[in-house]
Design a protein around this motif. Sequence first.
Motif: not given
Length: 474
Positions: A250-262
């Motif tokens: 869940m953490m991985l998916s939110t990071v890879m799909n959110s522009s704020e993380f780059g």
Amino acid sequence: MTTSVEPFDLATEALFIGSLYSNPILIVEYESLVKSKYDFYDEDTKFLYNSFELFYKTFSQEVTESKVTMFMKQDEERWSKFREIGGWKTIERQMELADTSDILNYFHIVKKYSLIREFGRKGFPVEKLLNNKHFHKMKPDDIVNFMSYNISNISTVIGGGNSAVVLGNDATRKIEEWSITPDMGEEFPFEAWTNLFRGWRTKKLILDGMLSNEGKSRKVARIAAYMSLLKKQPMLILANEMDEDEFFAMMLSTVMNSSEFGFNYNIPERNVLLGSYDDDDQYQKALEVGKYIEENTKVYFLEMNSYSDEDLKREIKKYSLLGVKYCFYDTLKGYKTDAWDTLKQTATLLKDIAKELDIGVYGSFQLSDEASSLDIEDFTSGVIANSKQMKHICDHMLIGRRIEKHKYDKYLITNEWGEYPLDQNKMYYGTKVEKNRGGAKGLIVLYEVDLDMNTWVEAGYLKIVKKDKKKKEK
């Protein structure tokens, strides 16, 4: 008049130290109670305690000769003192003699002599107390009661005793401090939360309730990723429903799909879990995000196989010693029972821990099945499964649900750009601010949610434009 020779019990001080080195987790119970400046008369035991505390917090939670030696060598003065008192052999001898199951008795004796010394330094007649035939049976509280008429002058921290303050005696200083450093906590990934709650402040308990299987844990993973990776805050997640792999996914998916993380790669979580990428480029992007998390994560995760109140308290204290200032508990539930009062008891414990350790605590909980038949605007604390009285304990309470698409025309999104209808191509979740000790309450915050990508984008607030006819008639 002070005693000519200050009383102490060197053997018990050494046994207490030996117990800690033998079973390091015991520091969790005693760290907040021990004040080495007062409690250890002997300079060598004081040194070994202070070194152990720093070792546990900054170096390792496992005690071995090689690790302790390596830690001692990190500081020249510390290493010199360590060798002077006999090095590892001294610690080893204390460990061999100590009975870790008797550490509470050791603690009481050490603290008892600490109190006696402090009373003596302040000129009170402690000889009478020392000569009491029952002195060997006395505990620290007995010493306190014996000298209760002057306890306010004692500097030693006994653990739990506080003195009243004159409210407002430093008003101008407080006002000046707040003008320079506003009373704001850490920023959330949701601007509305930051504004409404004044950020996530330490000593505060946030309770967030949703219906079963609607994304409670996913929201936790979203917030933890933001605060850990972007805000560089060490976080602790205690979970009793999901395991490490599920939470990491869940953490991985939110990071890879959110522009704020780059990153904004639009890769469903299912693809990663099944290894079924659209092409090699998508696989390489997933690896890129994984590398980023490896290098930046500050999230501690612990699956709670046993989640009694004692287990919770021990684990939160342990990670607080390691620098954690924000903790998630997913999900609040009664331990071995569904009795309503156990949930309230657990919430009370979490609030007490937040205050004691000066940390922020966030607990997710499940709403009752009856809540599924209610619209978000009709949610109250009465929809909390098992224990609506949790509302009285927390500082902020959120209760939310998914908005059903056939009801989209009842609402409008309102934000800084105006008012807009809900988009039938998107899924929305509403979260009602049921309680708020930081600002306004009763508002409904709206999010655009994609559970496959674990993206939670704040859309604004929900505005009701159509009332149900049945409700209007009532």
